[in-house]
Design an enzyme around this catalytic site. Structure first.
Site, PDB file in Angstrom:
ATOM      1  N   GLY A  55       0.830  -1.190   0.000  1.00  0.00           N
ATOM      2  CA  GLY A  55       0.000   0.000   0.000  1.00  0.00           C
ATOM      3  C   GLY A  55       0.867   1.243   0.000  1.00  0.00           C
ATOM      4  O   GLY A  55       1.986   1.220   0.520  1.00  0.00           O
ATOM      5  N   GLN A  60       3.089   9.915   1.134  1.00  0.00           N
ATOM      6  CA  GLN A  60       4.357   9.189   1.295  1.00  0.00           C
ATOM      7  C   GLN A  60       5.331   9.440   0.149  1.00  0.00           C
ATOM      8  O   GLN A  60       6.505   9.085   0.248  1.00  0.00           O
ATOM      9  CB  GLN A  60       4.105   7.683   1.410  1.00  0.00           C
ATOM     10  N   CYS A 101       5.513  -0.047   7.575  1.00  0.00           N
ATOM     11  CA  CYS A 101       5.169   1.120   6.747  1.00  0.00           C
ATOM     12  C   CYS A 101       6.418   1.519   5.978  1.00  0.00           C
ATOM     13  O   CYS A 101       7.513   1.548   6.551  1.00  0.00           O
ATOM     14  CB  CYS A 101       4.718   2.265   7.658  1.00  0.00           C
ATOM     15  N   LEU A 102       6.253   1.819   4.699  1.00  0.00           N
ATOM     16  CA  LEU A 102       7.412   2.208   3.885  1.00  0.00           C
ATOM     17  C   LEU A 102       8.070   3.474   4.416  1.00  0.00           C
ATOM     18  O   LEU A 102       9.257   3.704   4.185  1.00  0.00           O
ATOM     19  CB  LEU A 102       7.005   2.396   2.417  1.00  0.00           C
ATOM     20  N   HIS A 143      -4.712   1.652   7.179  1.00  0.00           N
ATOM     21  CA  HIS A 143      -3.372   2.226   7.336  1.00  0.00           C
ATOM     22  C   HIS A 143      -3.140   3.349   6.309  1.00  0.00           C
ATOM     23  O   HIS A 143      -2.688   4.433   6.659  1.00  0.00           O
ATOM     24  CB  HIS A 143      -2.339   1.101   7.178  1.00  0.00           C
ATOM     25  N   GLU A 144      -3.482   3.069   5.051  1.00  0.00           N
ATOM     26  CA  GLU A 144      -3.246   4.066   3.996  1.00  0.00           C
ATOM     27  C   GLU A 144      -4.171   5.271   4.164  1.00  0.00           C
ATOM     28  O   GLU A 144      -3.753   6.405   3.953  1.00  0.00           O
ATOM     29  CB  GLU A 144      -3.416   3.457   2.602  1.00  0.00           C
ATOM     30  N   HIS A 147      -2.839   7.741   6.504  1.00  0.00           N
ATOM     31  CA  HIS A 147      -1.814   8.623   5.931  1.00  0.00           C
ATOM     32  C   HIS A 147      -2.448   9.883   5.327  1.00  0.00           C
ATOM     33  O   HIS A 147      -1.860  10.956   5.372  1.00  0.00           O
ATOM     34  CB  HIS A 147      -1.031   7.902   4.830  1.00  0.00           C
TER      35      HIS A 147
HETATM   36 NI    NI Z   1       2.393   3.565   5.856  1.00  0.00          NI
END
Ligand code: NI
Length: 178
Positions: A55, A60, A101-102, A143-144, A147
């Protein structure tokens, strides 16, 4: 001007890490699914697959717009999903599981989430869509979407857990792993 999509998009965009102000900012709704949005979405997918991740939200990659992509196909099958201006219409149940998370390389935390969610959004063709999800997809969508509201996974932790994670991040920075 982090609401604008750059004119010249590279094939892959750099991921911004925790500490960057764009990650704690509420992203702006997309007014129209225009040509710039249509150019951004494949770049977001490519960036997500390259990491690899399941995701990715536009903040991000430094773009404060309400766009997110996910790919959580069952049994490893690809099921790309692009969501513009997503909104959670219903949630049911509770689960607690590990997330990464990236924007937090190497960090895993246990986050409480709803077990089931129902979302509405606009897809990359400009059509309204509804997504119902459980399991990994449900968790990934929540989660996304967080963000897009300037919320990151560690915001769901208790203060001691949050402090421990912040300390882990400091260590990773010191070790050149961040
Ligand atoms: Ni994330």
């Amino acid at each position: 001007m982090d609401h604008a999509i750059p004119k010249n998009l590279p094939a892959l965009l750099p991921i911004v890490k925790y500490g960057h102000p764009v990650l704690v900012k509420k992203a702006k709704p997309v007014a129209t699914v225009n040509e710039a949005v249509l150019r951004l979405i494949p770049v977001m997918f490519n960036t997500m697959y390259a990491e690899p991740g399941i995701g990715l939200a536009a903040p991000q990659v430094g773009i404060s717009l309400r766009i997110m992509v996910v790919d959580v196909g069952p049994d490893g099958k690809s099921q790309p999903l692009a969501l513009i201006n997503p909104r959670i219409d219903a949630r049911k149940g509770h689960i607690k599981s590990e997330e990464g998370c990236l924007s937090f390389p190497g960090i895993q935390v246990t986050v409480p989430r709803a077990a089931y969610v129902k979302l509405s959004a606009i897809n990359e063709k400009g059509f309204p869509i509804t997504v119902e999800a459980e399991g990994l997809l449900s968790r990934c969508l929540q989660h996304e979407l967080d963000h897009l509201d300037g919320v990151v996974m560690i915001d769901h932790l208790s203060m001691p857990q949050r402090l421990k994670t912040l300390w882990d991040i400091r260590q990773r920075k010191k070790d050149g792993l961040w």
